[in-house]
Design a protein around this motif. Structure first.
Motif, PDB file in Angstrom:
ATOM      1  N   LEU A 281       0.915  -1.158   0.192  1.00 36.43           N
ATOM      2  CA  LEU A 281      -0.056   0.149  -0.029  1.00 36.43           C
ATOM      3  C   LEU A 281       0.937   1.319  -0.187  1.00 36.43           C
ATOM      4  N   GLU A 282       0.663   2.136  -1.020  1.00 36.28           N
ATOM      5  CA  GLU A 282       1.634   3.027  -1.218  1.00 36.28           C
ATOM      6  C   GLU A 282       1.697   4.343   0.022  1.00 36.28           C
ATOM      7  N   ASN A 283       0.233   4.572   0.297  1.00 35.65           N
ATOM      8  CA  ASN A 283       0.256   5.475   1.302  1.00 35.65           C
ATOM      9  C   ASN A 283       1.043   4.944   2.858  1.00 35.65           C
ATOM     10  N   ASP A 284       0.659   3.708   2.772  1.00 34.62           N
ATOM     11  CA  ASP A 284       0.776   2.886   4.211  1.00 34.62           C
ATOM     12  C   ASP A 284       2.398   3.061   4.310  1.00 34.62           C
ATOM     13  N   MET A 285       3.188   2.919   3.336  1.00 36.53           N
ATOM     14  CA  MET A 285       4.741   2.771   3.395  1.00 36.53           C
ATOM     15  C   MET A 285       5.381   4.287   3.013  1.00 36.53           C
ATOM     16  N   ASN A 286       4.713   4.904   1.922  1.00 39.13           N
ATOM     17  CA  ASN A 286       5.710   5.969   1.690  1.00 39.13           C
ATOM     18  C   ASN A 286       5.222   7.451   2.053  1.00 39.13           C
ATOM     19  N   ASP A 287       3.961   7.599   2.703  1.00 38.37           N
ATOM     20  CA  ASP A 287       3.482   8.935   3.036  1.00 38.37           C
ATOM     21  C   ASP A 287       4.654   9.643   3.982  1.00 38.37           C
ATOM     22  N   ILE A 288       4.893  10.845   3.603  1.00 40.08           N
ATOM     23  CA  ILE A 288       6.108  11.387   4.212  1.00 40.08           C
ATOM     24  C   ILE A 288       5.635  11.992   5.733  1.00 40.08           C
ATOM     25  N   VAL A 289       4.180  12.029   5.874  1.00 38.88           N
ATOM     26  CA  VAL A 289       3.742  12.559   7.113  1.00 38.88           C
ATOM     27  C   VAL A 289       3.419  11.378   8.164  1.00 38.88           C
TER      28      VAL A 289
END
Length: 565
Positions: free
Chosen positions: A74-82
């Motif tokens: 899951l892209e946001n689960d891993m890479n969200d900078i916040v």
């Protein structure tokens, strides 16, 4: 670990390398890392709970199945900078990331955690351009045996050819460029990317094995998504992408001399005057990021490996001697991207396939080197990251359709135009440009006297490319566009990325200015720096991790000889 010989600050690209090398020499090492530890049994829920221990030194604690569970697609689960798992912030994702003062809109892509920013890197491991290293206080020839050692340890392999690499090679050859058949690049040309990724699984095309079965075997699955980690392999230490948490960290632990402590933010380097009247390191002050507990730990040598932002910040917050070059000279490989879109007829003629499939294979599996200008790489991001970087970030404002010999469109794409562009994602090829940018004194990391967090004054980051940097980037962008046109692209979009997309940060604690040729600080005895910040320049444009690891290997050897012989 009580009474270590050496304390290393940071378990990323450089710190874990020094730990392994010193441990093999019988030197007791404690590595302090600000972020969490994925794949260690002592921290089964590293983003939710403090865990059952403060530190780990037993390789039996490492668990590939747990690592597989903790890393997701899951892209946001891993890479969200916040609040992603891969971010610069505390392990507890309910808390804010650690603040950096960047006055301009910016993307600063770094990680806290065992493995550091190599957790989400692409594994790209080219050597620096020789002409760039030969400007340093050391020569390129001196680095070659250390390059070779790191390449053998990780290991580094040439990337396999999938559709996007095949299209790139086709276009580069038609554009009149030659294949570079060397690791030590002195001439213009294209070649497969040297990557710290294991070769493809030998059973990858065997229909007798399911995708789930293949993911538990050794070797790359060519499934893409390199930025989100790589939880594919039979055990943690044999995962396909060779981030330091699955390569150098297990090797360091195997020595029986190295202990890693996550969730520990170093806030001050402690010093005293030695019997010879010289300022010398005696240890560090650090803070538990879960409990807030402050502790002082003492050692004979301290190694800063916190990165090109945090190492100068730590120096300045430690009230170490004034040096006009601490934090100065920041380079960033002033980036850009161009994306070509192809029709199915062209792709069938060249590839025998109706799609490019940029999301398959290594994220960056092919490269073009131009000593004196920089480099170009294929960029096969997952869809969300492609939308953000390729179409959603620009200093040129919102997109406009152009009538020029180069680009059909440039700038940010939104709304219906973005939907149309992403519909064509599978038939697109993106090339990333990395400029050989100049060391300039005005580009810097300093501490903000007005803003503090729990670890002291926060870093202030400032970067403005020079006129020559912009000219180099434009020239590389035109070359990349021509490669896409020669490959048959029907349209080409240019991002025109802003200067402050921070990915390849270097040169803020430069060799010859802040540290000597062994990477020991000129002004503080027994203090070493082994991260991207010690680079004398931007190494010509290539990805900096392998060079940092080679220098770290050399530094460990020289450090041990000087203080532990």
């Amino acid at each position: 670990m009580k009474n270590p010989d050496v304390i290393i600050i940071g378990a990323g690209g450089g710190g874990a390398v020094v730990a392994k090398e010193l441990g093999e020499l019988g030197i007791r090492v404690l590595v302090l890392e600000a972020g969490p530890w994925f794949g260690n049994k002592k921290w089964p829920d590293p983003n939710q709970h403090r865990g059952s221990a403060q530190e780990s030194s037993d390789p039996e604690d490492l668990d590939g199945s747990l690592y597989r569970k903790q890393l997701t697609r899951l892209e946001n689960d891993m890479n969200d900078i916040v609040n992603g798992k891969f971010r610069w912030g505390p392990a507890d994702r309910q808390r804010s990331p650690w603040y950096r003062n960047i006055p301009d809109p910016a993307v600063l892509w770094q990680n806290a955690g065992i493995g550091g920013t190599t957790l989400h890197y692409y594994g790209n491991s080219p050597r620096a351009f020789p002409q760039a290293i030969n400007e340093w206080p050391i020569s390129y020839d001196e680095l070659i045996p250390y390059y070779e050692k790191v390449e053998d340890t990780l290991p580094v392999e040439f990337a396999p050819t999938t559709s996007k690499e095949a299209m790139f090679y086709y276009g580069a050859k038609k554009a009149g460029f030659s294949l570079n058949q060397t690791l030590d690049v002195t001439e213009v040309g294209y070649r497969p990317q040297p990557n710290a990724i294991l070769p493809p699984n030998e059973h990858l095309m065997n229909s007798d094995y399911s995708l789930e079965q293949l993911s538990h075997m050794e070797g790359c699955t060519l499934s893409g998504h390199c930025a989100q980690g790589c939880p594919y392999g039979p055990s943690l230490e044999r995962m396909a992408k060779r981030s330091t948490n699955v390569s150098y960290v297990p090797l360091a632990m195997n020595t029986g001399k190295v202990t890693f402590r996550p969730n520990t933010f170093t806030t001050k380097v402690l010093t005293d005057t030695d019997p010879d009247g010289q300022l010398s390191v005696i240890g560090v002050r650090c803070r538990d990021t879960w409990t807030g507990e402050i502790e002082e730990i003492f050692a004979k040598v301290v190694v800063m490996a916190a990165g090109a932002i945090e190492s100068p910040r730590l120096w300045l917050n430690s009230d170490l001697p004034h040096n006009p070059w601490v934090g100065r000279g920041l380079t960033n490989h002033f980036m850009d991207t161009v994306t070509g879109t192809f029709d199915e007829q062209t792709l069938m003629k060249i590839l025998g396939s109706p799609i490019v499939g940029p999301f398959m294979g290594h994220t960056s599996g092919a490269r073009f080197d131009y000593p004196g200008l920089g480099m170009i790489e294929t960029l096969g991001e997952s869809p969300g990251l492609a939308t953000q970087v390729v179409y959603g970030t620009s200093e040129a404002g919102y997109s406009e359709h152009l009538h020029s010999d180069f680009w059909d469109q440039k700038g940010r794409i939104v709304g219906a135009d973005l939907q149309e562009s992403m519909k064509d994602y599978s038939v697109s090829l993106t090339l990333a440009i990395f400029t050989d940018d100049e060391v300039q004194y005005r580009n810097r990391v300093e501490v903000d006297p007005h803003i503090k967090d729990e670890h002291g004054p926060v870093p202030f980051v400032h970067y403005v490319p020079s006129k020559q940097d912009r000219q180099r980037r434009t020239q590389l962008t035109k070359i990349a566009t021509n490669i896409l046109r020669q490959a048959g692209a029907k349209t080409v979009h240019r991002s025109v990325l802003p200067p402050n997309v921070y990915i390849h940060l270097e040169s803020t604690m430069r060799m010859g200015f802040v540290v000597d040729s062994s990477c020991e600080a000129f002004q503080v005895k027994r203090l070493y720096i082994t991260d991207n910040s010690n680079h004398y320049n931007s190494i010509g444009g290539p990805n900096p991790t392998l060079t940092t690891q080679a220098i770290a290997t050399r530094t460990a050897e020289l450090l041990a000889k000087k203080y532990f012989s």
